[in-house]
Design a protein around this motif. Structure first.
Motif, PDB file in Angstrom:
ATOM      1  N   ILE A 160       0.839  -1.210   0.000  1.00 14.90           N
ATOM      2  CA  ILE A 160       0.000   0.000   0.000  1.00 14.90           C
ATOM      3  C   ILE A 160       0.865   1.247   0.000  1.00 14.90           C
ATOM      4  O   ILE A 160       0.607   2.208  -0.740  1.00 14.90           O
ATOM      5  CB  ILE A 160      -0.936  -0.008   1.226  1.00 14.90           C
ATOM      6  N   THR A 161       1.917   1.265   0.818  1.00 14.83           N
ATOM      7  CA  THR A 161       2.815   2.426   0.912  1.00 14.83           C
ATOM      8  C   THR A 161       3.435   2.749  -0.435  1.00 14.83           C
ATOM      9  O   THR A 161       3.444   3.904  -0.883  1.00 14.83           O
ATOM     10  CB  THR A 161       3.925   2.155   1.942  1.00 14.83           C
ATOM     11  N   LEU A 162       3.956   1.723  -1.115  1.00 11.37           N
ATOM     12  CA  LEU A 162       4.597   1.948  -2.418  1.00 11.37           C
ATOM     13  C   LEU A 162       3.579   2.391  -3.464  1.00 11.37           C
ATOM     14  O   LEU A 162       3.870   3.239  -4.313  1.00 11.37           O
ATOM     15  CB  LEU A 162       5.316   0.676  -2.869  1.00 11.37           C
ATOM     16  N   HIS A 163       2.371   1.811  -3.417  1.00 12.30           N
ATOM     17  CA  HIS A 163       1.343   2.197  -4.391  1.00 12.30           C
ATOM     18  C   HIS A 163       0.953   3.663  -4.207  1.00 12.30           C
ATOM     19  O   HIS A 163       0.791   4.394  -5.198  1.00 12.30           O
ATOM     20  CB  HIS A 163       0.117   1.298  -4.234  1.00 12.30           C
ATOM     21  N   LEU A 164       0.803   4.097  -2.959  1.00 15.21           N
ATOM     22  CA  LEU A 164       0.457   5.497  -2.692  1.00 15.21           C
ATOM     23  C   LEU A 164       1.574   6.438  -3.122  1.00 15.21           C
ATOM     24  O   LEU A 164       1.326   7.616  -3.394  1.00 15.21           O
ATOM     25  CB  LEU A 164       0.167   5.690  -1.202  1.00 15.21           C
ATOM     26  N   ASP A 165       2.799   5.920  -3.197  1.00 15.08           N
ATOM     27  CA  ASP A 165       3.926   6.742  -3.679  1.00 15.08           C
ATOM     28  C   ASP A 165       3.990   6.795  -5.208  1.00 15.08           C
ATOM     29  O   ASP A 165       4.929   7.381  -5.771  1.00 15.08           O
ATOM     30  CB  ASP A 165       5.240   6.184  -3.145  1.00 15.08           C
ATOM     31  N   GLY A 166       3.016   6.158  -5.867  1.00  6.41           N
ATOM     32  CA  GLY A 166       2.991   6.196  -7.325  1.00  6.41           C
ATOM     33  C   GLY A 166       3.815   5.125  -7.998  1.00  6.41           C
ATOM     34  O   GLY A 166       4.087   5.195  -9.202  1.00  6.41           O
ATOM     35  N   THR A 167       4.239   4.097  -7.246  1.00 10.72           N
ATOM     36  CA  THR A 167       5.045   3.016  -7.801  1.00 10.72           C
ATOM     37  C   THR A 167       4.144   2.027  -8.546  1.00 10.72           C
ATOM     38  O   THR A 167       3.077   1.656  -8.044  1.00 10.72           O
ATOM     39  CB  THR A 167       5.815   2.295  -6.685  1.00 10.72           C
ATOM     40  N   SER A 168       4.567   1.572  -9.707  1.00  8.87           N
ATOM     41  CA  SER A 168       3.777   0.619 -10.487  1.00  8.87           C
ATOM     42  C   SER A 168       3.782  -0.740  -9.804  1.00  8.87           C
ATOM     43  O   SER A 168       4.665  -1.064  -9.008  1.00  8.87           O
ATOM     44  CB  SER A 168       4.346   0.476 -11.900  1.00  8.87           C
ATOM     45  N   ASN A 169       2.780  -1.575 -10.163  1.00  4.91           N
ATOM     46  CA  ASN A 169       2.691  -2.906  -9.572  1.00  4.91           C
ATOM     47  C   ASN A 169       3.911  -3.752  -9.922  1.00  4.91           C
ATOM     48  O   ASN A 169       4.394  -4.536  -9.105  1.00  4.91           O
ATOM     49  CB  ASN A 169       1.416  -3.617 -10.048  1.00  4.91           C
ATOM     50  N   ARG A 170       4.393  -3.603 -11.153  1.00  6.09           N
ATOM     51  CA  ARG A 170       5.585  -4.354 -11.568  1.00  6.09           C
ATOM     52  C   ARG A 170       6.793  -3.947 -10.716  1.00  6.09           C
ATOM     53  O   ARG A 170       7.568  -4.778 -10.262  1.00  6.09           O
ATOM     54  CB  ARG A 170       5.873  -4.110 -13.047  1.00  6.09           C
ATOM     55  N   ARG A 171       6.921  -2.630 -10.492  1.00  4.56           N
ATOM     56  CA  ARG A 171       8.049  -2.125  -9.704  1.00  4.56           C
ATOM     57  C   ARG A 171       7.921  -2.537  -8.229  1.00  4.56           C
ATOM     58  O   ARG A 171       8.915  -2.873  -7.582  1.00  4.56           O
ATOM     59  CB  ARG A 171       8.107  -0.592  -9.821  1.00  4.56           C
ATOM     60  N   ILE A 172       6.686  -2.547  -7.705  1.00  7.75           N
ATOM     61  CA  ILE A 172       6.445  -2.988  -6.325  1.00  7.75           C
ATOM     62  C   ILE A 172       6.888  -4.440  -6.166  1.00  7.75           C
ATOM     63  O   ILE A 172       7.569  -4.809  -5.202  1.00  7.75           O
ATOM     64  CB  ILE A 172       4.964  -2.840  -5.941  1.00  7.75           C
ATOM     65  N   GLY A 173       6.506  -5.279  -7.140  1.00  8.53           N
ATOM     66  CA  GLY A 173       6.910  -6.680  -7.098  1.00  8.53           C
ATOM     67  C   GLY A 173       8.418  -6.839  -7.112  1.00  8.53           C
ATOM     68  O   GLY A 173       8.984  -7.669  -6.400  1.00  8.53           O
ATOM     69  N   SER A 174       9.076  -6.009  -7.919  1.00 10.02           N
ATOM     70  CA  SER A 174      10.542  -6.066  -8.018  1.00 10.02           C
ATOM     71  C   SER A 174      11.194  -5.650  -6.697  1.00 10.02           C
ATOM     72  O   SER A 174      12.148  -6.276  -6.230  1.00 10.02           O
ATOM     73  CB  SER A 174      11.015  -5.160  -9.156  1.00 10.02           C
ATOM     74  N   ILE A 175      10.680  -4.579  -6.076  1.00 11.80           N
ATOM     75  CA  ILE A 175      11.260  -4.076  -4.814  1.00 11.80           C
ATOM     76  C   ILE A 175      11.074  -5.074  -3.685  1.00 11.80           C
ATOM     77  O   ILE A 175      11.994  -5.344  -2.908  1.00 11.80           O
ATOM     78  CB  ILE A 175      10.628  -2.721  -4.442  1.00 11.80           C
TER      79      ILE A 175
END
Length: 525
Positions: A22-37
């Motif tokens: 949720i934190t990363l999504h609210l920061d505007g991070t894409s789902n692909r990038r969230i998965g990578s992080i």
């Protein structure tokens, strides 16, 4: 009503991981990038995002949910067929060995797989699973780092030293290095060890130095940061996760045997050797504070140096580009949390072993196993991930810390106990009862034990009357046998009625000292 997760991969996430998504999504991070992080598949991220939307609760509200509530709402249920998936993974081992043979095609091997599998996957899923198990090897490439995206941290391989003034002993100290990859703005700090407390303390000071927090902290697979290292999904220790949650960022350890993941911070360590270690080589330090003070002076010069191919320094790039993309820091710095397990005792307290002290919880949890989360300033008690008690930490050893709201109606009477309370009750039955009760109360390290014994003495008046109780207490005081059991035996054996010889101290009367196990003549009548 809980929302269930249906997925073709058995990737079950705990509530803290959900909050990181949720934190990363609210920061505007894409789902692909969230998965990578976070080291999870994009499909898993997509599934959870769909569940968040279906819940009808905003992401901001979900972020402040208690872990227990979040876990209940997004139940970790999966429909994966493990046996079917394992069968495919075993088949892929033979496929991969034949990968470089001339004329190799996936379709040929898929047809063989369909003939031998009881419930074969579709061709599309077959290829997708293969690519997940054996991703394409990528050549080395220059990574473009986004401003405010990541912060790399590591400990230098070589150590610095301080000297013990008293003994002259040379003490090796660790050196922590952090770098923001976009601007390469660097922070260096000496500490006593690589333990969890020192790592988190250094990270806290780093964020204070930068004046903000990145989206992700990239650490090496240190034992103080990671419980179990993995190339794809490391198990981060809960204290480090909690630290990241406090600063609204996530932890992403580097992959094992992947030196390209940490090349930037290792290059920073090499430069620290040149710009900081070398100037310090002939200096002597007697404390960690003095060493860090000198490091900060050299670090300032280092960050002000101009890059060879750029007309700017690290500090200029940080101030002009990266600073604005860092997240604001919370009002209070993070306090390191530790954890203990404790069973709620019959009297409604949990025992906190580091201070040998006790803290109350609501009486309905008596007999339950709880988890104690504690810092230097407070104690939190959790049951099934729900906080049931919060106390200010009392560093006094052996203390009992009570919230009256936790007590049942029966226990509330005991919470009013005090030496004055018992003195008032004892004075009603005579001066010797008062002296005896005061002696019992003050003789115990743990006051509640003395209170119970004093109450027992006072209650003897119900069976024997105040006068006899007062006489019995006088005899107990004269024989230095001032306890509930002795006074009870004096009354039971009618020894309070035996007159004392005038002018002769009680201690001189019998040649055998008084004891509760010795029966008088009245026992044989």
């Amino acid at each position: 009503m809980p929302l269930y997760i249906y997925s073709d991969m058995a990737n079950i996430l705990d509530p803290m991981d959900l909050k990181q998504i949720i934190t990363l999504h609210l920061d505007g991070t894409s789902n692909r990038r969230i998965g990578s992080i976070l080291g999870i598949s994009r499909n898993t991220v997509n599934t959870y995002m769909q569940l968040f939307a279906a819940s009808g609760i905003s992401l901001e509200e979900l972020l402040v949910f208690e872990n227990a509530d979040l876990s209940e709402l997004f139940s970790s249920h999966t429909t994966v067929d493990t046996e079917r998936h394992n069968e495919l993974m075993l088949y892929f081992e033979g496929v991969n060995q034949a990968r470089n043979h001339p004329g190799f095609t996936f379709l040929h091997h898929y047809q063989q797989y369909v003939e031998q599998a009881q419930e074969p996957y579709s061709y599309t899923q077959f290829l997708e699973h293969y690519r997940r198990k054996y991703p394409k090897e990528k050549g080395s490439m220059k990574l473009d780092h986004l401003a405010g995206e990541e912060m790399f941290v590591d400990f230098a391989g070589k150590k610095l030293h301080i000297i013990n003034k008293g003994t002259g002993e040379l003490i090796a100290v660790e050196v922590f290095v952090a770098i923001l990859p976009c601007s390469q703005y660097t922070y260096v700090r000496a500490c006593m060890s690589q333990k969890r407390s020192d790592l988190i303390s250094c990270c806290t000071e780093t964020l204070r130095f930068y004046g903000g927090a990145p989206k992700a902290i990239i650490s090496d697979n240190l034992r103080s940061a990671v419980n179990r290292a993995s190339k794809y999904e490391a198990d981060i220790n809960r204290s480090f996760k909690d630290f990241a949650r406090h600063y609204n960022c996530v932890i992403n350890p580097t992959r094992g045997y992947s030196p390209q993941d940490k090349a930037l911070v290792e290059n920073a360590v090499h430069l620290v050797y040149q710009r900081i270690y070398y100037p310090l080589r002939e200096m002597t330090f007697f404390s960690l504070e003095d060493l860090n003070k000198e490091i900060s002076i050299l670090l300032k010069s280092y960050n002000n140096l101009l890059f060879k191919r750029k007309e700017s320094s690290r500090i200029e790039l940080f101030q002009s580009i990266e600073r604005q993309y860092l997240k604001e820091l919370p009002a209070q710095s993070y306090e390191l949390k530790d954890y203990k397990r404790a069973k709620v005792q019959k009297m409604g307290y949990v025992y906190f072993s580091p201070d040998n002290s006790y803290y109350s919880v609501p009486h309905r949890y008596i007999g339950k196993e709880t988890s104690i989360h504690y810092t230097q300033s407070r104690i939190e008690v959790f049951y099934n991930q729900e906080r049931i008690a919060l106390h200010q930490r009392n560093l006094t050893r052996g203390s009992y810390n009570t919230n009256k709201d936790h007590l049942s109606s029966t226990h509330r009477f005991y919470s009013d106990w005090s030496p004055e309370f018992f003195s008032k009750k004892a004075a009603l039955h005579g001066e010797h009862v008062l002296k005896c009760v005061e002696k019992i109360v003050t003789s115990q390290d743990y006051p509640e034990i003395g209170y119970k014994r004093a109450l027992g003495v006072i209650q003897l008046y119900r069976a024997y009357g105040s006068q006899r109780l007062n006489d019995a207490c006088k005899r107990a005081l004269d024989t230095d046998a001032c306890s509930y059991s002795c006074i009870k035996n004096i009354l039971k054996n009618n020894m309070d009625k035996v007159p004392l010889a005038d002018g002769q101290p009680e201690q001189a009367q019998p040649h055998i000292p008084f004891h509760s196990n010795i029966r008088g003549a009245s026992a044989y009548q």
